[in-house]
Write a protein that holds these residues in place. Structure first.
Motif: not given
Length: 628
Positions: A476-484
């Protein structure tokens, strides 16, 4: 009005047109769901077009022995006819274009074809076959609708009273913990979009298609692909009606009907049963250099809430709780018209924990302190579920095969970060229609569809969105960072393309790696058990028919799924189709309650050994959505 003329009196027709109508429609009285089919649909077979806007047909005719025949003076030399195939004893209807599925893609293709006919003063016969009891009955989506494709297809949709009434008024994005909601910047950019019921919009598109002369046959399930001697697709056949559960023919038995076309377009939606066969047969995913498709399961309820809590056009998306950080998914909450709220929960099907139950996660989610107050005092009007494509750009197959093309969600044009696929599905249908028209009219290759697709805004949109979904494979949190990073800095122009992980069915861990999940019991007010929800879906199938959910190896459930994976099919199915019960010797045996099926296709995707094959039941069966 279309003129139907029999052949010479000396010939002996195998069946009258009335007989063909009985062959197609006799089963509609078998279940209450099928009775929903309108009288207009009944008459549409007798009078293949009842619209005053349709092109006039000649009163002249060509006699065919044992056939009925009709044609248009502008039909580009093609003749539509009714014939009897003695080898399989099925009636045959010939068209220029056969479209499987009356969803956004299929109906957009049909409408665009007829528009081109009108613009060029020709007539092509176009047929749409739909397995739902009526157009829209099997359509389920969020849906915040982007009207871009509709603006191109029917620019006057507002004046023509399309059921698109509620513009997006606010757009929020929350990260949920168990007790709190944290506001995040909304990446969805829904300005200019509308909160709608896609099933209602599809019904409206069906009316527009019929006004142009398209023949739509709801209640008929395409079960077989027809090939010629060169392995070219030449149409489809509907399944036999009146077959008992044991395979015997009932008194009302009628064989299926062949619908043959110069071009066949498959628009069955996500994980279409015939579309998947075509993709495998012609190696279309490999030909398009595509990866495997990835999927999610969306579960949805439509609520009616109190007026003081209702804010038309309000849009909310959430991620986080109740899912664990390794499982991709989230929720949506859209305020529609008439005090209605569309509430849904989406779980990516590449989750690892075999004890996870998407339906129960949804029920748990509704009790979050930021969500429950909105629902208190409300009433659930409708329930449903459907899988959706999440593979995006990386998973698009080559869409053209000998004799036709795959369009819409059957190919997989969903834009994951937008959480939208209706506009891309519609555009793909329009592009396919234009290529099909040129192929039929000018003799050009249908391969042009692939070129037009890659030069369209669909391709640009999906390419820029390609890295969002695989980013969350890291959590979840790596995904949010990469998506941002993708959204705010790279703006979809990254020099890299992330790849998807394992296929969804291979992602399921063995049960020994996990502990069972204890879900709270439903309270009957905010959360509900499956039978209660299933009732609200209006799903219905004739019990006395062969099961459309087939096991390739009947031993695998007891020898593999139950002992190794703790029976995941009993949890990933949102309709309790699969249950294990003890036999007289105390051994657990799999029971398939096929009559419960919502046609979501989760079992066809998630079964660890790919042992479950989803096939179409008798036409007209399944859910009866009206506001989804």
């Amino acid at each position: 009005m279309l003129r139907l003329i029999s052949s010479s009196a000396k010939s002996k027709p195998s069946k009258s047109l009335i007989g063909i109508q009985i062959s197609l429609f006799h089963h509609l009285s078998d279940t209450s769901a099928r009775s929903q089919l309108s009288a207009k649909s009944h008459s549409s077979l007798l009078h293949s077009t009842n619209s005053p806007k349709a092109a006039p047909f000649s009163r002249n005719y060509i006699g065919f022995s044992s056939n009925f025949a009709y044609f248009s003076p502008n039909s580009v030399g093609r003749v539509r006819n009714f014939c009897s195939s003695e080898s399989v004893r099925r009636e045959c209807l010939n068209y220029d274009v056969v479209i499987v599925g009356a969803g956004p893609a299929g109906l957009s293709a049909a409408i665009r074809l007829k528009q081109l006919c009108k613009e060029n003063d020709v007539d092509l016969s176009v047929c749409v076959v739909e397995k739902g009891a009526e157009v829209g009955a099997h359509i389920l989506s969020g849906n915040v609708f982007e009207p871009r494709a509709l603006d191109e297809l029917l620019p006057k949709w507002k004046q023509e009273e399309a059921p698109i009434y509620v513009p997006v008024s606010s757009d929020k994005f929350w990260l949920l913990s168990k007790t709190r909601a944290f506001s995040l910047p909304s990446p969805f950019n829904n300005k200019g979009n509308y909160v709608i019921s896609l099933s209602q919009l599809v019904r409206w598109l069906g009316v527009k298609a019929e006004e142009l002369g398209v023949e739509i046959y709801p209640g008929f399930a395409a079960s077989e692909i027809l090939y010629d001697s060169t392995d070219k697709v030449v149409g489809i056949a509907t399944n036999d009606m009146g077959v008992a559960k044991d395979g015997s023919k009932k008194d009302i038995f009628q064989p299926g009907v062949e619908l043959k076309g110069h071009v066949t377009l498959f628009a069955e939606g996500c994980r279409g049963s015939l579309s998947e066969k075509v993709i495998r047969k012609y190696n279309l995913r490999e030909k398009g250099n595509g990866q495997h498709q990835t999927y999610a399961l969306g579960i949805k309820e439509v609520w009616e809430i109190s007026e003081d809590k209702h804010h038309p056009g309000s849009v909310l998306h959430t991620i986080g709780w109740p899912l664990d950080p390794k499982t991709y998914g989230g929720s949506f909450l859209y305020h529609m018209k008439d005090k209605q709220v569309a509430l849904g929960f989406v779980v990516a099907l590449n989750y690892s924990n075999p004890y996870l139950n998407p339906y129960e996660e949804f029920q748990k989610f509704k009790h979050h302190p930021a969500i429950q107050p909105l629902l208190e005092g409300g009433t659930v009007l409708e329930y449903g579920a459907r899988t959706l494509n999440e593979g995006g750009y990386q998973s698009i197959p080559y869409p053209v095969f000998p004799g036709g093309a795959i369009i819409g969600c059957s190919a997989g044009f969903l834009n994951v970060p937008k959480i939208k696929g209706s506009h891309t599905a519609m555009k793909s249908g329009m592009l396919a229609a234009e290529s099909a028209f040129r192929a039929l009219r000018e003799g050009s290759s249908l391969e042009a569809f692939w070129d037009s697709l890659r030069s369209s805004w669909i391709w640009k949109e999906l390419h820029s969105a390609r890295n969002y979904r695989p980013a969350f494979d890291y959590g979840l949190y790596p995904g949010l960072a990469l998506s941002a990073l993708e959204h705010y800095l790279m703006k979809g122009r990254s020099p890299w393309t992330l790849k998807h992980g394992k296929p969804d069915h291979e992602a399921t861990d063995e049960a020994q790696k996990w502990s069972p999940i204890e879900y709270p019991k439903p309270d009957g007010v905010i959360s509900f058990d499956v039978p209660t929800s299933l009732y609200r879906s209006s799903t219905n199938h004739d019990h006395d028919q062969p099961a459309h959910l087939r096991l390739r190896d009947p031993k695998i459930p007891e020898l593999v799924n139950l002992p190794v994976y703790a029976a995941p099919e009993s949890r990933y199915c949102p309709a309790r189709v699969y249950e294990y019960n003890a036999d007289e010797n105390g051994h657990q045996k799999l029971q398939i309650n096929a009559q419960n099926c919502l046609h979501c296709k989760a079992c066809d995707i998630k079964d660890p050994k790919q042992n479950i094959e989803w096939t179409v039941p008798e036409g007209g069966g399944g859910p009866g959505y009206t506001i989804m």
